[in-house]
Design a protein around this motif. Structure first.
Motif, mmCIF file in Angstrom:
data_model
loop_
_atom_site.group_PDB
_atom_site.id
_atom_site.type_symbol
_atom_site.label_atom_id
_atom_site.label_comp_id
_atom_site.label_asym_id
_atom_site.label_seq_id
_atom_site.Cartn_x
_atom_site.Cartn_y
_atom_site.Cartn_z
ATOM 1 N N ARG A 1 -5.825 -1.778 -7.471
ATOM 2 C CA ARG A 1 -5.141 -0.661 -6.823
ATOM 3 C C ARG A 1 -5.391 -0.745 -5.320
ATOM 4 O O ARG A 1 -6.448 -1.187 -4.866
ATOM 5 C CB ARG A 1 -5.662 0.686 -7.348
ATOM 6 C CG ARG A 1 -5.626 0.853 -8.855
ATOM 7 C CD ARG A 1 -4.213 1.039 -9.384
ATOM 8 N NE ARG A 1 -3.630 2.304 -9.002
ATOM 9 C CZ ARG A 1 -3.742 3.432 -9.710
ATOM 10 N NH1 ARG A 1 -4.442 3.453 -10.838
ATOM 11 N NH2 ARG A 1 -3.143 4.542 -9.301
ATOM 12 N N TYR A 2 -4.398 -0.284 -4.552
ATOM 13 C CA TYR A 2 -4.515 -0.312 -3.097
ATOM 14 C C TYR A 2 -5.217 0.961 -2.613
ATOM 15 O O TYR A 2 -4.603 1.883 -2.084
ATOM 16 C CB TYR A 2 -3.145 -0.478 -2.453
ATOM 17 C CG TYR A 2 -2.685 -1.916 -2.439
ATOM 18 C CD1 TYR A 2 -3.004 -2.763 -1.383
ATOM 19 C CD2 TYR A 2 -1.959 -2.446 -3.500
ATOM 20 C CE1 TYR A 2 -2.603 -4.086 -1.373
ATOM 21 C CE2 TYR A 2 -1.551 -3.771 -3.497
ATOM 22 C CZ TYR A 2 -1.877 -4.587 -2.438
ATOM 23 O OH TYR A 2 -1.479 -5.906 -2.432
ATOM 24 N N HIS B 1 0.833 -1.205 0.000
ATOM 25 C CA HIS B 1 0.000 0.000 0.000
ATOM 26 C C HIS B 1 0.868 1.256 0.000
ATOM 27 O O HIS B 1 0.563 2.232 -0.680
ATOM 28 C CB HIS B 1 -0.920 -0.003 1.226
ATOM 29 C CG HIS B 1 -1.932 1.113 1.234
ATOM 30 N ND1 HIS B 1 -3.284 0.883 1.225
ATOM 31 C CD2 HIS B 1 -1.789 2.470 1.236
ATOM 32 C CE1 HIS B 1 -3.930 2.044 1.233
ATOM 33 N NE2 HIS B 1 -3.043 3.019 1.251
ATOM 34 N N CYS C 1 5.250 -3.103 -4.587
ATOM 35 C CA CYS C 1 4.381 -3.791 -5.555
ATOM 36 C C CYS C 1 5.202 -4.357 -6.710
ATOM 37 O O CYS C 1 4.959 -5.478 -7.166
ATOM 38 C CB CYS C 1 3.325 -2.832 -6.086
ATOM 39 S SG CYS C 1 2.067 -2.364 -4.884
ATOM 40 N N ASP C 2 6.168 -3.578 -7.177
ATOM 41 C CA ASP C 2 7.004 -4.038 -8.288
ATOM 42 C C ASP C 2 7.816 -5.270 -7.896
ATOM 43 O O ASP C 2 8.126 -6.113 -8.751
ATOM 44 C CB ASP C 2 7.944 -2.922 -8.733
ATOM 45 C CG ASP C 2 7.202 -1.705 -9.277
ATOM 46 O OD1 ASP C 2 6.003 -1.833 -9.601
ATOM 47 O OD2 ASP C 2 7.822 -0.624 -9.348
ATOM 48 N N GLY D 1 4.101 1.832 -0.985
ATOM 49 C CA GLY D 1 5.088 2.166 -2.007
ATOM 50 C C GLY D 1 4.988 1.298 -3.242
ATOM 51 O O GLY D 1 4.829 0.077 -3.131
ATOM 52 N N GLN D 2 5.109 1.917 -4.408
ATOM 53 C CA GLN D 2 5.037 1.163 -5.651
ATOM 54 C C GLN D 2 6.212 0.196 -5.785
ATOM 55 O O GLN D 2 6.088 -0.865 -6.402
ATOM 56 C CB GLN D 2 5.007 2.112 -6.856
ATOM 57 C CG GLN D 2 4.754 1.425 -8.190
ATOM 58 C CD GLN D 2 3.448 0.657 -8.224
ATOM 59 O OE1 GLN D 2 2.418 1.158 -7.792
ATOM 60 N NE2 GLN D 2 3.483 -0.571 -8.732
ATOM 61 N N THR E 1 -1.197 2.706 -5.091
ATOM 62 C CA THR E 1 -0.236 1.836 -5.755
ATOM 63 C C THR E 1 -0.947 0.784 -6.592
ATOM 64 O O THR E 1 -2.097 0.413 -6.322
ATOM 65 C CB THR E 1 0.671 1.156 -4.723
ATOM 66 O OG1 THR E 1 -0.152 0.471 -3.773
ATOM 67 C CG2 THR E 1 1.535 2.165 -3.989
ATOM 68 N N THR E 2 -0.233 0.287 -7.600
ATOM 69 C CA THR E 2 -0.814 -0.650 -8.559
ATOM 70 C C THR E 2 -0.238 -2.042 -8.351
ATOM 71 O O THR E 2 0.983 -2.218 -8.289
ATOM 72 C CB THR E 2 -0.520 -0.200 -9.999
ATOM 73 O OG1 THR E 2 -1.077 1.108 -10.201
ATOM 74 C CG2 THR E 2 -1.120 -1.178 -11.006
ATOM 75 N N ARG E 3 -1.106 -3.011 -8.241
ATOM 76 C CA ARG E 3 -0.662 -4.405 -8.104
ATOM 77 C C ARG E 3 -0.122 -4.897 -9.443
ATOM 78 O O ARG E 3 -0.788 -4.777 -10.472
ATOM 79 C CB ARG E 3 -1.835 -5.272 -7.634
ATOM 80 C CG ARG E 3 -1.502 -6.732 -7.451
ATOM 81 C CD ARG E 3 -2.577 -7.454 -6.637
ATOM 82 N NE ARG E 3 -3.890 -7.378 -7.245
ATOM 83 C CZ ARG E 3 -4.413 -8.318 -8.048
ATOM 84 N NH1 ARG E 3 -3.722 -9.397 -8.330
ATOM 85 N NH2 ARG E 3 -5.612 -8.172 -8.543
#
Length: 647
Positions: free
Chosen positions: A500-501, A464, A470-471, A466-467, A509-511
């Protein structure tokens, strides 16, 4: 039901300092060589198809004597040890443990008639463990252990898979160390993390392709939690807590009553399957008290990971109770600030509403007394015995299922005692315990019957925040089953189906990972209580097949088998619950992973549900038949997954 058999071999042997004694596993594949080298220094080596640990130091330093040198070996005894036990909340529900136990008794050279210390070794077919027994010295019945010489000398060419220990009183609200730092994979030995060593467990790969997992188990309020320090090259040793932990209060040493037995140091050796499937953390400990009731594990929902602090309000928690009920889940976790934003009376109302729906409630608490600046409430309750028990009595009267306690202050003895006190009190009131911002569990699933899980990892909240997290989600998820989750339940809070969170699924952030990946992680990450990162909107916007799977995935397991994998790259693993097997895989590598895997757990001709991703991470499910060869070729794209279950 538990059965323990100890069969003495009747060996009472005396050796000179030049001689060595071997303790061998029941199948003869693992051996420990005990030595007393020049200067009266106790040492050991570990063999598994060659030497996996070279000559490594043993011993303790205490305020009643230095037991690392100047010793004489009085005797060594050996015996066979076996134990059969059952636990619903670990990776293998029924365990048959067999080992050879060797006990070496030492005295000081200038007082050879008086034993001062035993070193107890247990050698099983995949694990080596040792601990110390400090013996009374005439009228001396207490001592302080200031340092351990316990070392682990890895051969030249070994690489490491480690989680650095953070410096104390840093990070968010000065809450570190809390075992929440990123792993490094395939690094040469010889570093010391960020200067403070590494948190357990610690994984290594020798140049001969043997794996070594080093950890500890059996730690309670009678000792300190330890870490692993690098001294030079492949030589690592046990390190006690940092002076700055607990806001500088308390000693880094352990005060003990004599005779005292220290926690076990564990070494799992061999192929990666031995690492993933080991039960050493539980084999070596015993329950400290009886469960006050039969505790309910299972799945739950959790609004905070998607909605953060504002979601902790009455209406949203009622909606999440409805969501858990629709999913067939057993609980809802209500996170920080519930005392301010909902209040005790309304929490009691939510608990009554949840009971009508068959959904229990876990409540979040701050552990804090005076060890960090974490301000989230409720605060100042779990650190005080009188207030804690009053709070727990209220929870029991209102049907609360359990607690999640956060923001602990390190690994010093007073903090380890706090964990034990919280668990013991919670059992008196029928409450399960989850810990966050915390230390590693060390055999606690067996020691404390109401213990559920610990975080002790960079968990889902970072997805949630930081991107970058997720990366790197697939990379990290391909590490945890080989390291952190091998020794204890891991409360990760993952398996999101939002893209998205955020509460509206449109921001934040994007899953990067697929829906099939989310299903696979629900099996890969072991914890008897799982609060998933699902949201009520997923009933409408997630694939029906994904929701159906998340409704029926178990959280307790009878068996685990590693099929294939490499830390940080990919993993294919099987877990069994009753008669149903779940075979799951994920891939963190840039290129698609194509593997032909053996599936002997599925009979030829049986129907299997097969969840998979295409190259664009679009998931689907279909029914396939197991072939006569009981094999299947799977292709897993980067950030994707695969799941197989028998119907």
């Amino acid at each position: 039901m538990k059965k323990i058999f100890i069969i003495g071999l009747g060996l009472m042997l005396a050796f000179s300092t030049a001689q060595a004694q071997t303790v061998t596993s029941p199948n003869g594949k693992v051996a420990v060589i005990l030595e007393l080298i020049e200067g009266g220094q106790p040492c050991y080596r570990v063999l598994y198809e060659g030497e996996v640990l070279e000559r490594s130091a043993l011993g303790l330093k205490t305020n009643i004597g230095d037991f690392t040198q100047g010793l004489v070996l009085k005797e060594i005894t050996q015996k066979a040890v076996s134990d059969t036990y059952q636990l619903r909340n670990i990776k293998q529900s029924c365990v048959d443990y067999e080992a050879t136990e060797g006990v070496a008794t030492y005295a000081l050279k200038d007082k050879p008639e008086m034993p001062v210390m035993d070193i107890i070794f247990r050698v099983s077919d995949r694990d080596v463990a040792f601990r110390y027994r400090i013996l009374p010295q005439k009228e001396t019945r207490v001592c302080v252990v200031t340092e351990e010489a316990s070392a682990f000398a890895l051969p030249e060419g070994t690489t490491s898979f480690l989680c650095p220990q953070s410096k104390p009183m840093g990070g968010f609200a000065r809450t570190s160390p809390s075992y929440e730092t990123p792993y490094t994979c395939d690094e040469p030995v010889g570093k010391n993390g960020w200067g403070e060593g590494y948190t357990f467990p610690c994984l290594f790969k020798t140049a001969q392709n043997q794996w070594v997992l080093i950890s500890e188990t059996g730690t309670d309020g009678g000792y300190v939690g330890c870490r692993l320090l690098n001294e030079q090259g492949g030589n690592y040793r046990i390190g006690f807590p940092q002076a700055g932990e607990l806001n500088g209060a308390g000693a880094t040493s352990a005060a003990v009553a004599l005779p005292c037995e220290t926690p076990w140091r564990t070494i799992t050796v061999g192929p990666l399957a031995n690492i993933v499937e080991t039960t050493a953390a539980f084999d070596l400990v015993q329950p400290k008290y009886k469960a006050s009731q039969e505790y309910i594990y299972g799945k739950g929902s959790w609004s905070w990971i998607i909605g953060m602090d504002p979601s902790c309000n009455f209406d949203e928690q009622k909606r999440y109770i409805d969501f858990s009920a629709a999913m067939g889940y057993q609980s809802v976790l209500i996170d920080a600030f519930w005392d301010q934003q909902i209040g005790y009376e309304k929490i009691a109302e939510l608990a009554r509403y949840g009971k009508e729906k068959g959904v229990g409630i876990f409540l979040w608490y701050n552990s804090n007394g005076a060890w960090n600046d974490a301000f989230q409430t409720p605060i100042g309750k779990m650190n005080n015995s009188r207030i804690r028990r009053e709070e727990m009595k209220w929870m029991q009267e209102n049907g609360i299922r359990g607690i999640k306690v956060d923001f602990f202050g390190g690994d010093k003895q007073p903090m380890m005692q706090l964990y034990e006190d919280i668990l013991s009190d919670a059992n008196d009131f029928g409450l399960l315990c989850i810990f966050h911002g915390c230390t590693l569990p060390r055999g606690w699933e067996r020691m404390y019957p109401n213990y559920a899980a610990s975080e002790a990892v960079l968990a889902s909240e970072n997805l949630h925040f930081g991107q970058g997290a997720c990366d790197a989600e697939a990379y990290n998820a391909c590490i945890h089953p080989f390291v952190r989750n091998t020794v204890g339940s891991m409360d990760f809070g993952g398996s999101a189906l939002n893209k998205r969170y955020s509460a509206d699924n449109q921001h934040g952030t994007t899953r990067r990972t697929s829906d099939v990946f989310a299903l696979a992680v629900a099996v890969l990450f072991q914890s008897a209580v799982q609060h998933f990162a699902l949201a009520p909107n997923n009933l409408e916007d997630a694939p029906v097949w994904a929701i159906d799977f998340m409704k029926r995935v178990p959280t307790t397991w009878d068996e685990v088998k590693l099929i294939d994998g490499y830390p940080g790259k990919y993993i294919i693993l099987a877990r069994r619950c009753g008669q149903q097997w779940f075979v799951v895989g994920i891939n963190a590598q840039k290129e698609p992973l194509k593997k032909t895997i053996a599936l002997p757990m599925f009979a030829a001709g049986s129907s299997l549900q097969f969840y998979s991703d295409d190259a664009q991470l679009n998931g689907s499910v279909k029914t396939i038949k197991q072939n006569k060869r009981q094999q299947l070729t799977v292709t897993i794209p980067c950030n994707g997954g695969v799941v197989l279950t028998n119907e």
